[in-house]
Design a protein around this motif. Structure first.
Motif, short mmCIF file in Angstrom:
data_model
loop_
_atom_site.label_atom_id
_atom_site.label_comp_id
_atom_site.label_asym_id
_atom_site.label_seq_id
_atom_site.Cartn_x
_atom_site.Cartn_y
_atom_site.Cartn_z
N UNK A 165 35.67 122.90 34.11
CA UNK A 165 36.67 122.67 33.06
C UNK A 165 37.76 121.76 33.60
N UNK A 166 38.30 120.91 32.73
CA UNK A 166 39.36 119.98 33.11
C UNK A 166 40.67 120.41 32.47
N UNK A 167 41.69 120.58 33.30
CA UNK A 167 43.03 120.91 32.82
C UNK A 167 43.95 119.76 33.21
N UNK A 168 44.70 119.24 32.24
CA UNK A 168 45.58 118.10 32.48
C UNK A 168 46.99 118.43 32.01
N UNK A 169 47.95 118.34 32.91
CA UNK A 169 49.36 118.44 32.53
C UNK A 169 49.84 117.02 32.24
N UNK A 170 50.38 116.81 31.04
CA UNK A 170 50.62 115.44 30.58
C UNK A 170 51.88 115.36 29.72
N UNK A 171 52.54 114.20 29.76
CA UNK A 171 53.67 113.97 28.84
C UNK A 171 53.23 113.14 27.64
N UNK A 172 51.94 113.24 27.30
CA UNK A 172 51.43 112.59 26.10
C UNK A 172 52.17 113.08 24.86
N UNK A 173 52.32 112.20 23.89
CA UNK A 173 52.91 112.61 22.62
C UNK A 173 51.88 113.22 21.67
#
Length: 240
Positions: A165-173
């Protein structure tokens, strides 16, 4: 009277942290065992990575892995400054089949006007009658250069590939549109990708929030179980 939040003067819980330096932006995310990544960009758009001799880079202090996926080239290291140095070395070792040159900035406006376009009339207004035969008509053309969004903080993401599984912490809008793009790029089912929003620097238009998330995910996939923090360099942000 049933509303507890809507229409009520709710206090902003994030303000004290922001004015005292306690708030955690995406650049501040820390996971146990976290490592650091950097990506090597080609000199031009549309370039293809033909070869790279990474043997010397792999022997540099702290290097965990050099990652190549087609024309994507990056490195994962134990410390951030090690990743930066490895990126510089990899850039010198990479051989690219260069894409087309960018237009000459001095003639950019003429170039843009010469490109194919689709024209349509959205309205017609009759010119007013001239006040007299002596009326002069003035015409002028104004141009402006490209402007950078110039976020105060460089784009950043942290990604972990754990148990398929891929977990991404992001500041995407938009975490759901980002996940949809990661599904296509990583060829993984949507249920196995989770994008977690963390605040980052704002911008007018698009910054690299979604792009750096993909960079981090590609590196994380190459080193399972290790959280990979990838913060763009200024040339990633402005030149690329």
């Amino acid at each position: 009277s049933a509303y507890k939040i809507v229409g009520q003067p709710v206090q902003r819980r994030d303000i004290p942290g922001k004015v005292t330096g306690r708030i955690s932006y995406v650049q501040d995310v820390y996971e146990a065992g976290m490592v650091h990544g950097r990506v090597v960009r080609p000199p031009r758009y549309g370039s293809t990575l033909e070869s790279v001799d990474s043997s010397a880079v792999e022997k540099m202090p702290g290097i965990i892995k050099v990652v190549r996926d087609g024309s994507f080239l990056g490195v994962v290291a134990e410390r951030e400054e090690q990743a930066v140095r490895a990126r510089e070395a990899l850039a010198k070792a990479a051989k690219w089949k260069l894409g087309p040159e960018l237009p000459d900035p001095k003639n950019i406006h003429a170039h843009l006007k010469s490109l194919p376009s689709k024209d349509s009339v959205i309205g017609v207004k009759q010119a007013p009658a001239l006040a007299s035969a002596n009326t002069r008509t003035l015409e002028a053309t104004y141009t402006k250069p490209y402007l950078a969004h110039a976020s105060i903080g460089p784009s950043c993401a942290v990604a972990t590939y754990l148990n398929n599984r891929m977990i991404v912490w992001t500041h995407s809008q938009g975490v759901y549109p980002l996940r949809a793009e990661l599904v296509k790029a990583l060829k993984m089912p949507a249920k196995d990708i989770r994008c977690i929003h963390v605040e980052g620097s704002g911008c007018y238009g698009q910054n690299g929030a979604d792009d750096v998330a993909l960079d981090a995910a590609l590196l994380a996939r190459a080193v399972p179980d290790k959280p990979v923090r990838l913060q763009w360099m200024r040339d990633d942000e402005f030149a690329w």
